[in-house]
Design an enzyme around this catalytic site. Structure first.
Site, PDB file in Angstrom:
ATOM      1  N   SER A 103      -8.030   0.726   3.433  1.00 34.35           N
ATOM      2  CA  SER A 103      -8.121  -0.183   2.125  1.00 34.35           C
ATOM      3  C   SER A 103     -10.300   0.186   2.196  1.00 34.35           C
ATOM      4  O   SER A 103     -10.587   1.144   1.983  1.00 34.35           O
ATOM      5  CB  SER A 103      -8.828  -1.080   2.277  1.00 34.35           C
ATOM      6  OG  SER A 103      -8.758  -2.327   1.152  1.00 34.35           O
ATOM      7  N   ASP A 242     -12.952   0.171  -4.020  1.00 34.64           N
ATOM      8  CA  ASP A 242     -12.883   0.636  -2.844  1.00 34.64           C
ATOM      9  C   ASP A 242     -12.326   1.548  -2.437  1.00 34.64           C
ATOM     10  O   ASP A 242     -11.068   2.031  -3.307  1.00 34.64           O
ATOM     11  CB  ASP A 242     -12.907  -0.482  -1.794  1.00 34.64           C
ATOM     12  CG  ASP A 242     -10.923  -1.039  -2.035  1.00 34.64           C
ATOM     13  OD1 ASP A 242     -10.318  -0.353  -2.588  1.00 34.64           O
ATOM     14  OD2 ASP A 242     -10.272  -1.564  -0.931  1.00 34.64           O
ATOM     15  N   ASP A 244      -8.854   2.681  -1.421  1.00 31.41           N
ATOM     16  CA  ASP A 244      -7.258   2.385  -2.417  1.00 31.41           C
ATOM     17  C   ASP A 244      -7.368   1.374  -3.526  1.00 31.41           C
ATOM     18  O   ASP A 244      -6.178   1.574  -3.915  1.00 31.41           O
ATOM     19  CB  ASP A 244      -6.328   1.442  -1.011  1.00 31.41           C
ATOM     20  CG  ASP A 244      -6.603   0.097  -1.191  1.00 31.41           C
ATOM     21  OD1 ASP A 244      -7.752  -0.554  -1.310  1.00 31.41           O
ATOM     22  OD2 ASP A 244      -5.525  -0.257  -0.788  1.00 31.41           O
ATOM     23  N   ASP A 246      -7.321  -1.551  -4.563  1.00 29.05           N
ATOM     24  CA  ASP A 246      -7.171  -2.674  -4.765  1.00 29.05           C
ATOM     25  C   ASP A 246      -8.396  -3.761  -5.236  1.00 29.05           C
ATOM     26  O   ASP A 246      -8.194  -4.725  -4.928  1.00 29.05           O
ATOM     27  CB  ASP A 246      -6.419  -3.031  -3.745  1.00 29.05           C
ATOM     28  CG  ASP A 246      -7.203  -2.893  -1.919  1.00 29.05           C
ATOM     29  OD1 ASP A 246      -8.309  -2.553  -1.847  1.00 29.05           O
ATOM     30  OD2 ASP A 246      -6.152  -3.755  -1.721  1.00 29.05           O
TER      31      ASP A 246
END
Length: 446
Positions: A103, A242, A244, A246
């Protein structure tokens, strides 16, 4: 009480590459374990996605080998946002989706997240079954039953069309000047297409991943570059994701940051006005009191969950509501998606701007944030430090100083080796002083 899990944290398995569980040997065993839990004598299919970290190649190969050894077929998506994997797991009728990502963490960390066939993250019970299977000896199926791996070439196009479908087809962004900060992460190919195909004029920054620059002084965790570019380009707004994809944070035309609390407020208010808001809104213990107060003025119910999108989701499902999020930029719109989705959440805000014919700065008016300071202190054992008697006493002392005029929260991060300190009151100077006081206490205990 929830049974303590050995490997899984608040958001899958995460850690420093080469250490703990994030190494080829363990991840191969992990792939085999989830394959064994899923198979039960039936041919299964699993999707694998990843962000842009250099270690993704290594971990992808390890997962692929483990799943194949368990007799599971693999579909490889390549670099893809986490919410895209959740969506594609459903559309491909797969039994699971596995995302290789840490993440918002730096490139030297990585992790594994799991999604079920419904696009939701795996329940605790399934994670416990996987952990139990990991402890067993690895047994490879007969050669004729080994899983096959194929790459899905049209995954990007499928997800782009899905994102666009979450707002009405009549929506046009012609004339809107947008800056996208892709954090050198998983949205670098997809996000520019989504917004430009809807008619916006798009400038993209931090969209050249090299395996090492993901989240490096950019994206949703560091908005300085985006703020500067929005002002230099005289853009209408900026959108930051960010690593990834999400999370989402925004910047208005004045260069002011628009965080997850404000994004939730704008979406909730717009949906209320259109009479399509289902129930209330879920925030977390970190959500600014200004959000709670603004929603209250609109008569929108508000409840707080623990920090973490899995807890926000659990509360949404419990309440039967559809909208929730964190100030860090995780925003869940269950009427559109099953997990936090930065692109989709941003589109809901832009749709509100389109319908109300106003800019982002105007749209966020009505919510006034209470001054809040967040401090992260790196420690060896966050849970031990956060629960230490001296720390508990220090927090109680700060609570007494704040009385009923503010809030304090000290907690162990579930994704990083840090203790997070939050102070919120009308006095920003006092917030700073009290946060520094607690930070010194953390350091003395560590």
């Amino acid at each position: 009480m929830t049974e303590q899990r050995k490997y899984f944290g608040t958001d899958g398995i995460r850690g420093r590459v080469g250490q703990s569980a994030i190494n080829p040997e363990f991840v191969l065993k992990l792939g085999w374990a989830i394959g064994r839990v899923l198979v039960n004598g039936v041919r299964r299919k699993v999707l694998i996605g990843k962000d842009t970290r250099i270690s993704g190649y290594m971990l992808e190969a390890s997962l692929e080998a483990g799943l194949s050894a368990a007799g599971v077929d693999i579909r490889l998506l390549g670099p893809m946002p986490t919410p895209a994997l959740a969506y594609l797991t459903q559309t491909f009728r797969a039994q699971a989706g596995i995302m290789i990502s840490a993440s918002h963490n730096p490139y030297f960390d990585n992790g594994i997240k799991f999604f079920g066939p419904d696009g939701f993250k795996l329940p605790d019970e399934m994670e416990r079954k996987i952990e139990a299977q990991i402890e067993k000896p690895l047994e490879t199926v007969d050669s004729k039953d080994l899983g096959r791996a194929e790459r899905i070439d049209d995954a990007t196009g499928r997800y782009i069309e899905f994102c666009k479908s979450t707002i009405p087809a009549r929506t046009r962004m012609t004339g809107l000047k947008v800056v996208l900060d892709c954090a050198n992460g998983a949205t670098y190919r997809i996000a520019p297409y989504v917004f430009s195909e809807l008619g916006a004029s798009v400038t993209t920054i931090n969209s050249e991943p090299d395996g090492f620059n993901i989240n490096a002084a950019c994206g949703a965790i560091d908005l300085k570059h985006l703020q500067q570019t929005v002002l230099e380009q005289n853009a209408d707004l900026g959108i930051a994701f960010d690593g990834d994809g999400d999370r989402v944070m925004m910047v208005d035309h004045k260069g002011e940051i628009v965080d997850g609390d404000e994004i939730v407020y704008m979406i909730g208010k717009h949906r209320l006005e259109r009479n399509v808001l289902q129930g209330g809104v879920v925030g977390t213990v970190m959500s600014n009191y200004g959000l709670e107060r603004a929603l209250g003025e609109l008569k929108i119910p508000f409840v707080r969950s623990l920090v973490g999108d899995r807890y926000v989701l659990a509360e949404l499902l419990k309440q039967g509501w559809e909208l929730g999020g964190e100030n860090s930029g995780h925003v869940i719109c269950l009427s559109n998606t099953t997990t936090g989705d930065g692109i989709v959440s941003a589109l809901q805000v832009l749709f509100a701007m389109y319908i109300e014919n106003c800019d982002l700065h105007s749209l966020k008016q009505g919510m006034h944030k209470m001054p809040q300071i967040l401090v992260n202190v790196e420690v060896g054992d966050p849970k031990r430090v956060a629960s230490d008697a001296a720390m508990v006493a220090a927090v109680k002392d700060v609570e007494q100083q704040l009385s009923d005029r503010g809030r304090v929260l000290v907690r162990a991060s579930g994704t990083e080796p840090v203790v997070r300190i939050m102070i919120e009151s009308d006095d920003a100077t006092r917030n700073q002083t009290l946060a520094e006081q607690l930070a010194e206490c953390v350091k003395s205990i560590n």
